[in-house]
Write a protein that holds these residues in place. Structure first.
Motif, PDB file in Angstrom:
ATOM      1  N   PRO A 543      34.650  50.584  32.916  1.00 40.01           N
ATOM      2  CA  PRO A 543      34.046  51.608  32.224  1.00 40.01           C
ATOM      3  C   PRO A 543      32.621  51.784  32.780  1.00 40.01           C
ATOM      4  O   PRO A 543      31.840  50.451  32.830  1.00 40.01           O
ATOM      5  N   PHE A 544      31.851  52.793  33.157  1.00 42.98           N
ATOM      6  CA  PHE A 544      30.694  53.037  33.504  1.00 42.98           C
ATOM      7  C   PHE A 544      30.169  52.542  34.703  1.00 42.98           C
ATOM      8  O   PHE A 544      29.203  52.460  35.224  1.00 42.98           O
ATOM      9  N   ALA A 545      31.324  52.096  35.496  1.00 46.75           N
ATOM     10  CA  ALA A 545      31.263  51.574  37.012  1.00 46.75           C
ATOM     11  C   ALA A 545      32.492  51.876  38.066  1.00 46.75           C
ATOM     12  O   ALA A 545      33.431  51.046  38.212  1.00 46.75           O
ATOM     13  N   ARG A 546      32.558  53.131  37.888  1.00 44.47           N
ATOM     14  CA  ARG A 546      33.667  53.441  38.945  1.00 44.47           C
ATOM     15  C   ARG A 546      33.608  52.840  40.390  1.00 44.47           C
ATOM     16  O   ARG A 546      34.573  52.632  40.914  1.00 44.47           O
ATOM     17  N   TRP A 574      25.650  53.483  42.899  1.00 48.41           N
ATOM     18  CA  TRP A 574      26.435  53.216  41.590  1.00 48.41           C
ATOM     19  C   TRP A 574      26.796  54.523  40.966  1.00 48.41           C
ATOM     20  O   TRP A 574      26.046  55.494  40.703  1.00 48.41           O
ATOM     21  N   PRO A 576      28.729  55.815  37.794  1.00 53.71           N
ATOM     22  CA  PRO A 576      29.362  55.316  36.459  1.00 53.71           C
ATOM     23  C   PRO A 576      30.434  56.230  36.135  1.00 53.71           C
ATOM     24  O   PRO A 576      31.158  55.975  35.170  1.00 53.71           O
ATOM     25  N   LEU A 577      30.270  57.400  36.304  1.00 56.56           N
ATOM     26  CA  LEU A 577      31.167  58.504  36.020  1.00 56.56           C
ATOM     27  C   LEU A 577      31.659  59.209  37.230  1.00 56.56           C
ATOM     28  O   LEU A 577      30.960  59.199  38.290  1.00 56.56           O
TER      29      LEU A 577
END
Length: 902
Positions: A543-546, A574, A576-577
């Motif tokens: 979560p929050f780090a795809r 980075w 996240p989404l």
């Protein structure tokens, strides 16, 4: 360990440690089967693909050349994105592939071509997604089971699809990468045509990130041009105001020879727009990837390659006030034979001059005086590529342009001169790409480029030249790049690019009036390494780090004249989404001294006594001084530290919102300049010795130095008393100044529909937080933003496009904020903001029959309201009272453009 201590060996060691201690196996993700309602009418495939992208919220890339003349049966119903795309492509011989960033690319199915010499490229992975047979049932694989192929046939097709076809990504040499930690803007051929701007130079000058102090509008250096006169009426790129020599310009990823009399920038006005596919602009330091000059950023002009058929283009334009008009004609012929392709493009461009008599705000200028010069250019571009087999592709391309230009100028009624110039630009590259193993490729490329400029000046009415010179720059390059994967990191394959480059650079300057010849040469050897380490990816996202990726690059270069330089870069991405991405970079970049700046023979040495110029004597009384002008063989590299921090929002769906915000910072030191170029009066340097420092003012010079200078053939005695000299003022080129800038780049666009009509409002802007210049470490820091002939605080370009089937209307608003004139006599005077509006209206008859098939017409107007440049009292003594670096005297300009494919 600090990044600025990284060398090639340290970067490689770090990558191997990450690979060994963090290795894991990555597995492809299963894409969700979300369905969309499509209602795409039958018609041109290009419009069908655009409608598909808007409905599914997908980013889709294809060239107009690829889909020219191709029709679609349309689509109506509920489908997944991949199923809909499969049906649209049907049996037209095209395939779809999704790259590492999720962007879908359309390409020719059986072809095995290679884009030539790209600065950075990425193989696109097959789109392993479902293509529905029905609206509700499961679907066969889009790539492997098309047209009922057997498994063996599908494997053979995949093998062919995985030939060495590539997608360019400026800012990286890696193989399977489609984005970078640095900000990159991409402008397609359609974007350029829609803008209504008819040349590469005109389009780039409109960008908010570019400062146009090297353009024909500055009338050499009369109205805000660079200190070294733009003697050939050229157009350069100057990203973030760092200088034309600090922005690297590439053509298909390769260096080209610089132009102008000093060889100090690439003249983009020599590049024919008819042969351009797209323009990619990286607004970050990139010497770790490309070497010298990439401080303000990199402009990569990608030429057309994969074109089949004939295309004719014609453009006619005129100002509404005055007699200046423009004609541009282009013809392209291309052929694709499956395993290769060839293209030949010719372009003719002619624009008549604009006189000062045609503008009320310059009616007082003594005539003749040219505000915009005459330009006549002929260009030819050719390319060919061929796949020898599944693992080897060869390519070659060449570009030749000849441009003639001239201006007339009268200096305060004292004398009038006619100044013609002719420029010839050549470039050619050839090479091959060999797949050594499944994930390893080797690129070998050789190239040659040259630029010949002949300049002259004649007093009107006299056949004898008062100035005549020829300048030739040339460049030989050999590049080798090995790219592939080292293994696996936690988030996916650990990719690398390892390469080497050799360059031979030359500069020949022949002054036929002064009878001087200067011919410096140098060799450059470079080695570089680039790594991308996916710490979090499809296999281990949380979560929050795809996605979390580390990028490392380093480049070591050795110059035969001034020595070595090492420039590392580190970046982080980075995500996240799915729609949100953060990125940042830190790096070092540099600009090598120009060969024209290394002349050891002084241009001029002046001896004078301070009694001749009141106020120039030191406290002890009048003395003799020597002032030295010219080049300097002891110059070293100009060095920069660059930072960027950005955030990107790219929301899909039927109404995609895209927003990009980037913060940048550049600390540029050891900048090469001279005392006069920095705005100081050389005669008043001695009283300022404590401020200017001993590098500029050398008091009590040795007898040997004085004897050397006064014995020079370039010595001129303006009036000295006796033989003793108290000081030598060094106004040669020196590594003296520093530039510090901070700013924000913003881009926002939103696409939505009202019935069948598509609309997209948007804006691109640059806001400068800080731009200062310090001549030496002991002189005061000067704020240059929002001052005459310097960048304004805010520069923006807004747009609104309206599309209804084959109709397209676009409006653009160009804005430069108010600033101040701080260099003329008297108080600081405000200069008004300048806002202009451009509009275009196009019709593309792709579904017509007969002669109208694939016919397009565009009507447009530049500067719709005919806004004059804001008044700015001239700092150079001319009655040209506007700032040509921030405004243009062109006025309202109407044009008609016709395009026909055969």
């Amino acid at each position: 360990m600090k990044i600025h201590r990284f060398g090639l060996g340290r970067v490689a060691a770090l990558a191997w440690l990450l690979a060994i201690f963090g290795a894991s196996t990555a597995h492809p993700a299963d894409f969700p089967g979300r369905t969309f309602h499509f209602d795409i009418p039958a018609g041109a495939l290009s419009q069908a693909l655009r409608t598909f992208g808007q409905t599914a919220g997908e980013q889709i890339i294809f060239t107009e050349d690829l889909v020219s003349g191709v029709s679609s049966e349309g689509l109506k119903g509920d489908f997944t994105a991949d199923a809909a795309l499969h049906r649209l492509l049907g049996s037209v011989g095209l395939s779809a592939e999704r790259n590492a960033a999720g962007v879908i690319m359309i390409r020719r199915q059986p072809s095995a071509r290679t884009t030539t010499g790209t600065a950075a490229s990425s193989r696109v992975a097959p789109l392993a997604a479902a293509a529905a047979v029905s609206q509700s049932g499961p679907a066969p694989d889009l790539t492997d089971q098309r047209n009922g192929n057997s498994d063996a046939q599908a494997l053979d097709r995949r093998k062919k699809d995985e030939l060495l076809e590539e997608v360019v990504v400026t800012g990286t040499h890696l193989k399977d990468v489609t984005d970078t930690a640095s900000p990159v803007m991409v402008f397609t051929r359609a974007n350029i045509d829609q803008s209504g701007l008819g040349s590469v130079g005109a389009f780039i000058q409109r960008l908010p990130q570019n400062f146009s102090n090297v353009s024909e509008s500055t009338i050499a250096s009369v109205a805000g041009g660079i200190g070294a006169d733009n003697a050939v009426n050229a157009s350069a790129v100057n990203l973030h105001g760092m200088g034309g020599d600090a922005t690297l310009v590439l053509v298909d990823g390769h260096r080209v020879a610089p132009g102008n009399v000093d060889g100090n920038f690439v003249d983009v006005s020599m590049i024919p727009l008819s042969a351009v596919e797209r323009i990619e602009i990286l607004t970050d330091g990139a010497s770790a990837i490309y070497g010298s000059d990439a401080v303000g950023g990199v402009v990569n002009i990608i030429m057309r390659k994969d074109f089949d058929g004939l295309e004719s283009r014609a453009r006619f334009g005129t100002v509404t006030d005055g007699s200046s008009h423009e004609t541009q004609i282009g013809q392209s012929a291309g052929k694709n034979w499956g395993t290769g392709s060839a293209l030949l493009t010719y372009e003719f461009y002619d624009r008549t001059p604009l006189s000062a008599a045609d503008r009320p705000y310059t009616s007082g200028v003594p005539l003749p005086f040219t505000l915009l010069p005459e330009q006549i250019r002929q260009s030819v571009f050719a390319s060919i590529d061929q796949s020898v087999n599944d693992d080897l592709s060869l390519f070659a391309d060449g570009l030749y342009s000849h441009r003639g230009t001239h201006t007339d100028a009268t200096v305060v009624g004292a004398f009038s001169q006619h100044s013609p110039a002719t420029i010839d630009g050549y470039s050619a590259t050839a090479g091959g790409r060999w797949r050594i193993a499944r994930k390893t490729e080797l690129d070998l490329t050789g190239g040659y480029a040259a630029n010949d400029s002949h300049t002259a000046a004649y007093d009107l009415g006299s056949p004898d030249a008062v100035a005549s010179a020829n300048t030739r720059t040339s460049l030989w390059t050999v590049d080798a790049v090995l790219r592939g994967a080292l293994g696996s990191a936690p988030g996916g394959p650990l990719q690398y690019a390892l390469g080497a480059q050799y360059r031979h650079e030359s500069y020949d300057a022949n002054d036929y009036i002064a009878h001087t010849l200067f011919k410096p040469r140098r060799e450059v050897e470079a080695g570089f390494l680039e790594l991308r380490v996916p710490l979090i990816g499809i296999a281990n996202d949380i979560p929050f780090a795809r996605r979390l990726e580390l990028t490392l690059a380093d480049r070591q270069e050795h110059y035969s004249d001034f020595g070595s330089t090492n420039n590392p870069t580190i970046g982080l991405i980075w995500q996240p989404l799915s729609a949100l991405k953060f990125r940042g970079t830190y790096g070092r970049s540099f600009v090598a001294p120009l060969l024209s700046e290394l002349n050891p023979v002084p241009f001029e040495i002046v001896g004078f006594n301070t009694a001749l110029v009141p106020g120039t004597a030191p406290p002890g009384g009048d003395v003799n001084e020597l002032v030295e002008f010219g080049g300097n063989p002891n110059l070293k590299a100009q060095r920069a530290k660059t930072w960027t921090l950005g955030v990107d929002w790219d929301a899909g769906g039927p109404h995609p919102l895209r927003a990009h915000l980037n913060y940048y910072a550049i600390e540029f030191t050891d900048r090469i300049t001279n005392l006069q170029g920095a705005g100081f009066n050389v005669f008043y340097a001695l009283p300022m010795a404590a401020v200017l420092g001993p590098q500029v003012v050398r008091t009590n010079p040795s007898t040997a130095l004085v004897q050397q200078l006064v014995s020079s053939p370039s010595y001129v005695d303006f009036g000295t008393f006796g033989t003793d000299f108290a000081a030598v003022i060094d106004s040669r080129e020196l590594n003296l100044s520093s530039v510090d800038t901070r700013g924000l780049d913003l881009s926002v666009s939103y696409h939505f529909t009202i019935g069948p009509i598509g609309l997209e409002p948007g804006i691109d802007a640059n806001y400068i937080l800080k731009l200062t210049n310090q001549f030496t470490s002991t002189t005061p820091t000067v704020n240059t933003v929002n001052t005459l002939y310097n960048p304004t605080r805010v520069k923006a370009r807004g747009h609104l496009t309206v599309t209804d089937g084959p109709f397209d209307v676009a409006a653009f608003v160009n804005y430069a904020s108010s600033y101040k004139n701080n260099v003329t006599a008297g108080d600081v005077v405000p200069i008004s903001a300048w806002t202009t509006i451009d509009m275009t209206a196009s019709y593309a008859c792709q579904s017509c029959q007969g002669l109208l098939r694939d016919f397009g017409v565009t009507l447009g107007v530049i500067n719709l309201a005919n806004r004059a440049p804001p008044f700015a009292a001239n700092a150079n003594g001319f009655a040209v009272n506007y700032d040509g670096a921030n405004a243009s005297p062109l006025g309202r300009y109407l044009f008609l453009q016709l395009t026909k494919r055969w």
